[in-house]
Design an enzyme around this catalytic site. Structure first.
Site, PDB file in Angstrom:
ATOM      1  N   ASP A   1     -86.727 -25.552 -62.092  1.00  0.00           N
ATOM      2  CA  ASP A   1     -85.362 -26.026 -61.889  1.00  0.00           C
ATOM      3  C   ASP A   1     -84.343 -24.876 -61.989  1.00  0.00           C
ATOM      4  O   ASP A   1     -83.321 -24.887 -61.313  1.00  0.00           O
ATOM      5  CB  ASP A   1     -85.056 -27.089 -62.973  1.00  0.00           C
ATOM      6  CG  ASP A   1     -83.753 -27.838 -62.746  1.00  0.00           C
ATOM      7  OD1 ASP A   1     -83.374 -28.033 -61.572  1.00  0.00           O
ATOM      8  OD2 ASP A   1     -83.107 -28.233 -63.739  1.00  0.00           O
TER       9      ASP A   1
ATOM     10  N   HIS B 203     -81.416 -20.139 -60.014  1.00  0.00           N
ATOM     11  CA  HIS B 203     -80.148 -19.791 -60.677  1.00  0.00           C
ATOM     12  C   HIS B 203     -80.250 -18.491 -61.487  1.00  0.00           C
ATOM     13  O   HIS B 203     -79.405 -17.603 -61.359  1.00  0.00           O
ATOM     14  CB  HIS B 203     -79.704 -20.904 -61.615  1.00  0.00           C
ATOM     15  CG  HIS B 203     -79.435 -22.215 -60.921  1.00  0.00           C
ATOM     16  ND1 HIS B 203     -78.915 -22.291 -59.654  1.00  0.00           N
ATOM     17  CD2 HIS B 203     -79.612 -23.491 -61.330  1.00  0.00           C
ATOM     18  CE1 HIS B 203     -78.772 -23.567 -59.319  1.00  0.00           C
ATOM     19  NE2 HIS B 203     -79.203 -24.310 -60.310  1.00  0.00           N
TER      20      HIS B 203
END
Ligand code: BG6
EC number: 1.1.1.49
Length: 517
Positions: A258, A263
């Site tokens: 995730d 990110h």
């Protein structure tokens, strides 16, 4: 009651900005969370800044029959509730009706299943000979391939002198190297790379874009960002919230997939990249691509996974809705990453992310090497704190710098001090959900902040060895909800003679705002 229609009026634009070219924005997933919580507030903010063209149209596509007026009413209600949420990124004391009516006036709803031809035929008719079109895939990742394929087969991705055709794809873009490569290959059969805009919403944050300004607009920082001066870098994205209503998604994904190869790698790319020759999209993306390419493939002993456990009134992950009672999915991940290039050889980048941690904090701390102590050996000084430059991304926006000064008085004593800068003390910080720049750039055709196919693939390739480890899945260690993560993550750094920066300090903590997907 449906929202009153307003005639388009342009608002004053921020300096140096002009309205984007006219386009039709087609949002797949019109009734979804992303549309309500982020896309509509972002369109509202763009409208309030006068950055959208009067001829813009917004078509929402979703399964389920709904009148356009009912869709508008739903969006109006949700916009109001997000604006009223003090902890949210969109909080505002007063919604500007004119800016929202401008958006609401342009909404049109089209019902249909994403995996049938019917909706694409309807879309074709609705779009007619519209010029510029952006297709925004705010849908579950399983629909990415079928939607792009059907758009392609329906001829909707064909560009002409009449206008561009662009596709915006949310994360997760694949779940490992093979699936990301396969997804790229499938969509690139129907659209050129220059038509695909892969979003990583971290790049929409001003504080993330500012990393390049801090590094390359300051003679003080640029020369020291290299192995000769830097001991190590810590990149943290800690959240206090749990998985909330996303248990089902999280069970499939886990914290590592995730957050880490997307990110956190994007933050690493911004901190580590060489200066590009210009802010041209390819110049910037080439330099970032070099970093992802230089990341040494992670090994199982570079990674620690954790899962939050019940603590006081805070539920454990296994008690969350849609989570298996014996789930082995991680809600925390820490990794030691090396960038094997001339500038960074031997400098560890420690990455960590987790849910239900002590504090919400997204930041990058660059720790400099220690100075020789010899000058202080005959003084009462025992230690010198290392210099640390911290780039604070969320929820505080700013930088801090830890350094040493002499304590006032007759004796040579050294005291550690912190110098801080907050964006809000110098600039007006308008409510911003992080999607404004991304949407606006996509309309302008500026791909700088979007991820290119090669970078997506090299990022997944770097972590593939820990996603599919030869010795079986990595262990998942428990940590108490509200703590700083599992002790095994502390040991990862301890073994290297280092320690994580504390998550909570004297800075006021603001609560988490809502999740993205
Ligand atoms: C999303 C993740 O991409 O980013 C979430 O799926 C995470 O799990 C979120 O909470 C964090 O984003 P931000 O902008 O709130 O820090």
């Amino acid at each position: 009651m449906s929202t009153p229609l307003a005639t388009a009026t342009s608002s004053p634009q921020p300096a140096g900005k002009h309205p984007a070219p006219p386009c039709t924005l087609v949002i797949f997933g019109a009734a979804g969370d992303l549309t309500k919580r982020l896309l509509m507030p972002a369109l509202y903010n763009l409208s309030s800044d006068g950055l959208l063209d009067d001829k813009m149209k917004i078509i929402g596509v979703n399964h389920g029959e709904l009148e356009t007026s009912a869709w508008r009413d739903q969006l109006t209600e949700s916009l109001k509730s997000f604006a009223a949420d003090k902890a949210g990124a969109f909080h505002t004391s007063k919604l500007d009706d004119r800016a929202w009516n401008w958006v609401a006036d342009r909404l049109q709803y089209v019902a249909g299943e994403f995996e049938t031809d019917d909706v694409f035929n309807k879309l074709k008719q609705t779009l007619g000979d519209s010029g510029n079109v952006i297709f925004y895939l705010a849908v579950s990742s399983r629909f990415f391939k079928p939607i792009v394929e059907r758009l392609g087969r329906a001829g909707l991705l064909k560009e002409s002198d009449q206008g561009f055709r662009r596709v915006v794809i949310e994360k997760p873009f694949g779940h490992d190297y093979a699936s990301a490569k396969d997804l790229n290959e499938s969509i690139l059969k129907f659209a050129g790379e220059n038509q695909i805009y892969r979003i990583d919403h971290f790049l929409g944050k001003d504080t993330v874009q500012s990393i390049l300004a801090v590094r390359f607009a300051n003679a003080l920082f640029e020369p020291i960002f290299r192995r000769e001066y830097i001991d190590h870098v810590q990149i943290t994205a800690a959240e206090t919230i749990g998985v909330e209503a996303r248990g089902g998604f999280y069970e499939q994904t886990g914290a590592f997939r995730d957050m880490v190869p997307n990110h956190l790698f994007q933050l690493l790319g911004m901190v580590a990249m060489e200066p590009p020759n210009s802010f041209d999209a390819e110049a910037v993306r080439d330099k970032k691509a070099e970093i992802f390419d230089a990341i040494q493939p992670l090994k199982p002993n570079d990674v620690v996974l954790g899962q939050y456990e019940k603590s006081g009134t805070m539920a454990g992950y296994r008690e969350e809705a849609d989570v298996a009672p014996d789930s082995q999915t991680e809600t925390y991940a820490a990794a030691r990453v090396f960038v094997e290039n001339w500038r960074w050889a031997g400098v560890p980048f420690y990455l960590r992310t987790g849910k239900r941690m002590t504090a919400r904090r997204t930041e990058i701390s660059v720790q400099l090497k220690a100075v020789p102590f010899l000058l202080f050996r005959d003084t009462p000084v025992d230690t010198l704190v290392p210099n640390v430059l911290t780039l604070r991304i969320d929820p505080e926006h700013g930088t801090t710098f830890d350094f040493n000064v002499k304590v006032p008085g007759p004796v040579m004593q050294v005291g550690a001090v912190k110098s801080s800068f907050k964006y809000g003390d110098f600039f007006d910080e308008k409510p911003n959900v992080g999607y404004e720049t991304l949407l606006y750039d996509c309309m302008l055709g500026d791909e700088t902040l979007f991820q290119r196919a090669d970078s997506i693939e090299t990022s997944w390739a770097a972590v593939d060895g820990v996603l599919h480890p030869e010795g079986g899945p990595l262990p998942v260690h428990g940590y108490a909800s509200g703590s700083a993560g599992p002790k095994e993550a502390d040991e990862l750094l301890k073994a290297d003679g280092r320690a994580w920066r504390p998550l909570a300090d004297e800075h006021t903590q603001k609560p988490d705002h809502d999740d993205k997907n």
